[in-house]
Design an enzyme around this catalytic site. Structure first.
Site, PDB file in Angstrom:
ATOM      1  CG  PHE A 149      -2.177   0.705   1.134  1.00 46.90           C
ATOM      2  CD1 PHE A 149      -3.358  -0.014   1.051  1.00 46.90           C
ATOM      3  CD2 PHE A 149      -2.236   2.087   1.094  1.00 46.90           C
ATOM      4  CE1 PHE A 149      -4.585   0.640   0.932  1.00 46.90           C
ATOM      5  CE2 PHE A 149      -3.447   2.750   0.976  1.00 46.90           C
ATOM      6  CZ  PHE A 149      -4.622   2.025   0.893  1.00 46.90           C
ATOM      7  CB  ALA A 157       0.515  -0.168   7.617  1.00 52.19           C
ATOM      8  CG  PHE A 158      -4.427  -4.015   9.867  1.00 52.08           C
ATOM      9  CD1 PHE A 158      -4.711  -3.182  10.943  1.00 52.08           C
ATOM     10  CD2 PHE A 158      -5.014  -5.260   9.807  1.00 52.08           C
ATOM     11  CE1 PHE A 158      -5.552  -3.617  11.957  1.00 52.08           C
ATOM     12  CE2 PHE A 158      -5.857  -5.699  10.812  1.00 52.08           C
ATOM     13  CZ  PHE A 158      -6.135  -4.873  11.894  1.00 52.08           C
ATOM     14  CD  GLU A 159      -2.856  -6.620   5.990  1.00 53.43           C
ATOM     15  OE1 GLU A 159      -2.470  -5.604   5.402  1.00 53.43           O
ATOM     16  OE2 GLU A 159      -4.004  -6.746   6.460  1.00 53.43           O
ATOM     17  CB  THR A 186     -13.070   7.324   7.112  1.00 47.48           C
ATOM     18  OG1 THR A 186     -11.945   6.498   6.760  1.00 47.48           O
ATOM     19  CG2 THR A 186     -13.903   7.575   5.881  1.00 47.48           C
ATOM     20  CG  HIS A 216      -9.265   2.684   7.107  1.00 47.36           C
ATOM     21  ND1 HIS A 216      -9.914   1.492   7.366  1.00 47.36           N
ATOM     22  CD2 HIS A 216      -8.161   2.357   6.407  1.00 47.36           C
ATOM     23  CE1 HIS A 216      -9.231   0.507   6.848  1.00 47.36           C
ATOM     24  NE2 HIS A 216      -8.158   0.992   6.259  1.00 47.36           N
ATOM     25  CG  PHE A 273       7.224   2.176  14.208  1.00 47.44           C
ATOM     26  CD1 PHE A 273       6.116   1.353  14.071  1.00 47.44           C
ATOM     27  CD2 PHE A 273       7.030   3.551  14.106  1.00 47.44           C
ATOM     28  CE1 PHE A 273       4.851   1.880  13.835  1.00 47.44           C
ATOM     29  CE2 PHE A 273       5.778   4.089  13.870  1.00 47.44           C
ATOM     30  CZ  PHE A 273       4.688   3.247  13.737  1.00 47.44           C
ATOM     31  NE  ARG A 291       7.677  13.335   8.216  1.00 48.49           N
ATOM     32  CZ  ARG A 291       7.359  14.571   7.839  1.00 48.49           C
ATOM     33  NH1 ARG A 291       7.141  14.848   6.574  1.00 48.49           N
ATOM     34  NH2 ARG A 291       7.251  15.545   8.722  1.00 48.49           N
TER      35      ARG A 291
END
Ligand code: INI
Length: 170
Positions: free
Chosen positions: A19, A53-55, A83, A85, A110, A124
Site C-alpha cells: 500500500f 501496514a495492518f499486516e 474517515t 480508518h 518501526f 520523508r
C-alpha cells in the site's frame, strides 16, 4: 554500552507494505542501502511484501519466530484520509509491532510513516526530511548488535550467579 554500526555477520528481515508502494519502495531501497553499506550482504537481508501496514505486525512476529534474524524492519506508509480508518491502521500497526518485538525478543524497527499528506510522505522518503528508511536501517544494525551483546551478557550474568552460589556452598 551500545551497539556498533557494523552489519557484518548480522541477518535482517524486512516486511514492507505494498500500500502506497510509491513511498514504501523508496524507504525499502534506503534501508537496504544502509544495511549493505554497513557490511551486510544481499544474502543476509530477506524482504517480505504484505498488502498494507495492518499486516506488518503478524508478518514481523512470524519472521521473528523463525529465529533467523538479528533484527527486523517494518516498512509502511499510512496517509490520513477522510474517515477514521487511518487512526485504526496506525494504532493497531504500532501496537502490534511493539508486541511482536516484546513477545519474541527480536528488535522490530518501526519504519511506518504516519502522515497527513502525500507531500509529507515524499519529504520523508528521500526529499526534504531525508529518508526514514535509511534511519531505520541504521537502527536495525544498532539494535541487532546490541541484542547480540545483551544475550552474551545475560549468559555471563547467569553463569556468574551460578558460580557465586557454588562458591557460597563451598
Ligand atoms: N494501509 C497502508 O499501509 N496505508 C494506508 O494509508 C492505508 N489506508 O489508508 O487505508 C492502508 N490500508 C490497508 C490496511 O493496511 C490493510 O492492508 C487492509 O485493511 C487489509 O487488512
Amino acid at each position: 554500552m551500545s551497539g556498533e554500526l557494523s552489519a557484518t555477520g548480522l541477518r535482517f528481515g524486512i516486511a514492507v507494505s505494498r500500500f502506497n508502494s510509491f513511498i514504501t519502495e523508496r524507504l525499502l531501497a534506503a534501508a537496504v542501502d544502509a544495511l549493505e553499506r554497513a557490511g551486510a550482504t544481499s544474502k543476509e537481508v530477506d524482504v517480505v511484501r504484505v498488502p498494507g501496514a495492518f499486516e506488518l505486525p503478524l508478518t514481523s512476529k512470524k519472521l521473528a519466530q523463525t529465529g533467523k534474524y538479528d533484527a527486523l524492519i517494518a516498512i509502511g506508509c499510512v496517509i490520513r484520509g477522510e474517515t477514521a480508518h487511518y487512526d485504526y491502521v496506525c494504532s493497531e500497526t504500532s501496537r502490534g509491532l511493539q508486541l511482536a518485538q516484546m513477545d519474541t525478543g527480536v528488535p522490530v524497527i518501526f519504519c511506518v510513516l504516519t502522515v497527513d499528506t502525500l507531500e509529507q510522505a515524499i519529504d520523508r522518503a528521500g526529499l526534504k526530511s531525508g529518508n526514514k528508511g535509511f534511519e531505520a536501517g541504521l537502527a536495525a544494525i544498532e539494535m541487532g548488535r546490541l541484542s547480540k551483546k545483551l544475550r552474551g551478557n545475560a549468559g555471563g550474568a547467569v553463569a556468574n550467579a551460578g558460580q557465586k552460589k557454588k562458591a557460597q556452598r563451598g
